[in-house]
Write a protein that holds these residues in place. Structure first.
Motif, PDB file in Angstrom:
ATOM      1  N   PHE A  68       0.874  -1.175   0.000  1.00  0.00           N
ATOM      2  CA  PHE A  68       0.000   0.000   0.000  1.00  0.00           C
ATOM      3  C   PHE A  68       0.912   1.226   0.000  1.00  0.00           C
ATOM      4  O   PHE A  68       1.512   1.560   1.021  1.00  0.00           O
ATOM      5  CB  PHE A  68      -0.908  -0.001   1.226  1.00  0.00           C
ATOM      6  CG  PHE A  68      -1.755  -1.257   1.351  1.00  0.00           C
ATOM      7  CD1 PHE A  68      -2.807  -1.477   0.472  1.00  0.00           C
ATOM      8  CD2 PHE A  68      -1.478  -2.198   2.317  1.00  0.00           C
ATOM      9  CE1 PHE A  68      -3.580  -2.635   0.574  1.00  0.00           C
ATOM     10  CE2 PHE A  68      -2.244  -3.350   2.433  1.00  0.00           C
ATOM     11  CZ  PHE A  68      -3.293  -3.566   1.559  1.00  0.00           C
ATOM     12  N   LEU A  69       1.039   1.884  -1.153  1.00  0.00           N
ATOM     13  CA  LEU A  69       1.971   3.012  -1.285  1.00  0.00           C
ATOM     14  C   LEU A  69       1.216   4.329  -1.172  1.00  0.00           C
ATOM     15  O   LEU A  69       0.359   4.633  -2.008  1.00  0.00           O
ATOM     16  CB  LEU A  69       2.693   2.956  -2.627  1.00  0.00           C
ATOM     17  CG  LEU A  69       3.940   2.088  -2.758  1.00  0.00           C
ATOM     18  CD1 LEU A  69       4.643   2.375  -4.077  1.00  0.00           C
ATOM     19  CD2 LEU A  69       4.905   2.276  -1.593  1.00  0.00           C
ATOM     20  N   ALA A  88       1.090  13.503  -1.710  1.00  0.00           N
ATOM     21  CA  ALA A  88       0.293  14.392  -0.862  1.00  0.00           C
ATOM     22  C   ALA A  88       0.112  13.799   0.528  1.00  0.00           C
ATOM     23  O   ALA A  88       0.063  14.538   1.531  1.00  0.00           O
ATOM     24  CB  ALA A  88      -1.064  14.655  -1.512  1.00  0.00           C
ATOM     25  N   ALA A  89       0.004  12.487   0.622  1.00  0.00           N
ATOM     26  CA  ALA A  89      -0.152  11.831   1.921  1.00  0.00           C
ATOM     27  C   ALA A  89       1.075  12.069   2.790  1.00  0.00           C
ATOM     28  O   ALA A  89       0.969  12.366   3.995  1.00  0.00           O
ATOM     29  CB  ALA A  89      -0.385  10.334   1.718  1.00  0.00           C
ATOM     30  N   ALA A 115      -7.191   5.020   5.261  1.00  0.00           N
ATOM     31  CA  ALA A 115      -6.633   5.482   3.982  1.00  0.00           C
ATOM     32  C   ALA A 115      -7.459   4.928   2.825  1.00  0.00           C
ATOM     33  O   ALA A 115      -7.732   3.723   2.764  1.00  0.00           O
ATOM     34  CB  ALA A 115      -5.180   5.034   3.842  1.00  0.00           C
ATOM     35  N   ARG A 116      -7.824   5.804   1.919  1.00  0.00           N
ATOM     36  CA  ARG A 116      -8.624   5.380   0.764  1.00  0.00           C
ATOM     37  C   ARG A 116      -7.705   4.937  -0.372  1.00  0.00           C
ATOM     38  O   ARG A 116      -6.698   5.576  -0.659  1.00  0.00           O
ATOM     39  CB  ARG A 116      -9.516   6.535   0.287  1.00  0.00           C
ATOM     40  CG  ARG A 116     -10.456   6.156  -0.856  1.00  0.00           C
ATOM     41  CD  ARG A 116     -11.491   7.267  -1.086  1.00  0.00           C
ATOM     42  NE  ARG A 116     -10.860   8.503  -1.494  1.00  0.00           N
ATOM     43  CZ  ARG A 116     -10.684   8.873  -2.773  1.00  0.00           C
ATOM     44  NH1 ARG A 116     -11.074   8.070  -3.751  1.00  0.00           N
ATOM     45  NH2 ARG A 116     -10.124  10.031  -3.052  1.00  0.00           N
ATOM     46  N   VAL A 117      -8.058   3.837  -1.006  1.00  0.00           N
ATOM     47  CA  VAL A 117      -7.327   3.382  -2.186  1.00  0.00           C
ATOM     48  C   VAL A 117      -7.746   4.261  -3.360  1.00  0.00           C
ATOM     49  O   VAL A 117      -8.906   4.265  -3.762  1.00  0.00           O
ATOM     50  CB  VAL A 117      -7.620   1.901  -2.495  1.00  0.00           C
ATOM     51  CG1 VAL A 117      -6.918   1.478  -3.787  1.00  0.00           C
ATOM     52  CG2 VAL A 117      -7.158   1.013  -1.338  1.00  0.00           C
ATOM     53  N   VAL A 161      -2.322   2.255  -4.491  1.00  0.00           N
ATOM     54  CA  VAL A 161      -1.967   3.617  -4.093  1.00  0.00           C
ATOM     55  C   VAL A 161      -3.030   4.138  -3.123  1.00  0.00           C
ATOM     56  O   VAL A 161      -4.229   4.045  -3.401  1.00  0.00           O
ATOM     57  CB  VAL A 161      -1.851   4.540  -5.315  1.00  0.00           C
ATOM     58  CG1 VAL A 161      -1.409   5.939  -4.883  1.00  0.00           C
ATOM     59  CG2 VAL A 161      -0.861   3.961  -6.332  1.00  0.00           C
ATOM     60  N   ILE A 162      -2.600   4.684  -1.985  1.00  0.00           N
ATOM     61  CA  ILE A 162      -3.521   5.174  -0.962  1.00  0.00           C
ATOM     62  C   ILE A 162      -3.266   6.653  -0.691  1.00  0.00           C
ATOM     63  O   ILE A 162      -2.205   7.186  -1.019  1.00  0.00           O
ATOM     64  CB  ILE A 162      -3.407   4.359   0.336  1.00  0.00           C
ATOM     65  CG1 ILE A 162      -1.969   4.348   0.857  1.00  0.00           C
ATOM     66  CG2 ILE A 162      -3.909   2.929   0.116  1.00  0.00           C
ATOM     67  CD1 ILE A 162      -1.789   3.594   2.186  1.00  0.00           C
ATOM     68  N   ASP A 163      -4.270   7.316  -0.078  1.00  0.00           N
ATOM     69  CA  ASP A 163      -4.188   8.760   0.104  1.00  0.00           C
ATOM     70  C   ASP A 163      -3.804   9.182   1.521  1.00  0.00           C
ATOM     71  O   ASP A 163      -3.862  10.364   1.858  1.00  0.00           O
ATOM     72  CB  ASP A 163      -5.516   9.425  -0.291  1.00  0.00           C
ATOM     73  CG  ASP A 163      -6.666   9.086   0.662  1.00  0.00           C
ATOM     74  OD1 ASP A 163      -6.497   8.186   1.525  1.00  0.00           O
ATOM     75  OD2 ASP A 163      -7.738   9.706   0.539  1.00  0.00           O
TER      76      ASP A 163
END
Length: 369
Positions: free
Chosen positions: A200-201, A205-206, A268-270, A284-286
């Motif tokens: 989970f990257l 911005a995160a 975290a949203r994907v 990719v997560i936010d």
């Protein structure tokens, strides 16, 4: 996010024409026939049964060979053979009616570290079928379900891109903070070459939203946070996700939650699922996940972080010295891939996987920041 099954139609009786005979009768596939013959694969594929060939048409092969990438690999017969193997699916998929991740004949360890063979993502929207490959490249089916004695041919309009390692893929998707953090932790080799990973990257911005605190972390603390983003030994695609599933990472358990069309990992949203890489898959997560806050829950309407009291940074952390992305690969996609790019560094990956215990030295320190 639920997906229906993929229709798997296995031919009960062999069709009369061999693969090479069928390809020879299709003028739009003449260049593919030449590549198969010159690579030595033609005879091997003709003897196989229960397979599906994703056949790039002449326009697709011409565009690839005329690119800088294509010109570079054209003289490497082993690499050309590996690329062609990636276009052969394990199984006779005469019809695709949903999303699925299908193993291919690309299994040599110098090109993939996925135990069951590198996959492609099949995606069906109405009568349109698209196959997603490395760097989120897409290839559309322009002529479907052509039978041959060993299975089915689907003609596609673009070469598939063999998935690359996580660092190369991360730079292409502008996940340069994550790539930089991996480098600062001296984990590049381990992350790129350990087999069967789900990662989970967080996007740049995160990292920037909690960047005011990251500079104060020790290497051990940062390693502990990064460990919480890696699932070792399991390649977890979106079709495997069920609401409320608890998944063990190398830094503790995370909870996967489905809310409408959104998938969350803790809070975290994907924002981009199913990015295929050489040794597994990246989502990719936010948000950056916090191993000291495993109860963080999703809320699509808030920007709450998993790190209480964290402050933002003026610049994107960890990006110093990381290459600037040169491709226009989008960083978000509800469908799991939308780029029409067919570029990428087509090259063998290094062999000799590095264990995840060595990756984190057997210890991961977790804490609030």
């Amino acid at each position: 996010m639920k997906y229906a099954g993929l229709v798997l139609a296995v031919a009960s009786t062999a069709f009369g024409q061999s693969l090479i005979e069928v390809l020879g009768g299709r003028p739009e596939l003449s260049q593919l026939t030449g590549l198969l013959n010159s690579s030595g694969l033609a005879g091997d594929l003709s003897s196989l049964t229960n397979n599906t060939l994703l056949a790039p048409n002449n326009a697709a092969i011409g565009a690839f060979l005329n690119s800088s990438t294509g010109a570079a690999v054209a003289t490497d017969s082993a690499l050309v053979q590996a690329i062609l193997q990636y276009h052969v699916l394990q199984g006779n998929y005469s019809t695709v009616n949903a999303t699925a991740f299908i193993p291919t004949l690309l299994v040599p360890p110098q090109y993939t570290n996925v135990t069951t063979g590198q996959v492609v993502q099949a995606n069906a929207t109405g009568s349109n079928v698209t196959f997603f490959s490395g760097l989120s490249s897409n290839s559309s089916v322009v002529n479907a379900s052509i039978p041959f004695s060993g299975g089915t041919i689907h003609i596609i309009n673009r070469f598939l891109t063999v998935p690359q390692n996580i660092s190369t893929t991360g730079v292409a998707l502008n996940l340069t903070s994550a790539v930089g953090a991996i480098g600062q932790l001296n984990l590049t080799q381990a992350v790129d070459y350990t087999p069967d990973l789900t990662v989970f990257l967080p996007n740049n911005a995160a990292f920037q939203r909690i960047g005011g605190n990251l500079a104060n972390l020790t290497v051990e603390q940062l390693a502990g946070i990064f460990a919480y983003h890696i699932v070792n030994g399991t390649v977890l695609y979106s079709t495997d996700i069920q609401n409320g599933t608890s998944v063990e990472t190398t830094g503790g358990n995370v909870t996967l939650t489905l809310q409408g069309s959104n998938v969350f990992v803790n809070n975290a949203r994907v924002i981009r699922p199913n990015v295929l890489v050489a040794n597994g898959v990246v989502h990719v997560i936010d948000r950056v996940l916090n191993p000291a806050n495993t109860t963080a829950t999703p809320n699509a309407s808030t920007t709450e972080e998993a790190f209480p009291g964290a402050t933002s940074a003026s610049n994107e952390p960890f990006t110093s010295g990381v290459p600037t992305p040169t491709s226009a690969v989008p960083t978000t996609s509800a469908a799991g891939g939308s780029s029409s790019s067919s570029g990428g560094a087509w090259r063998p990956i290094e062999t000799g996987a590095i264990g995840m215990v060595a990756l984190f030295g057997g210890a991961a320190v977790v804490m609030n920041i």
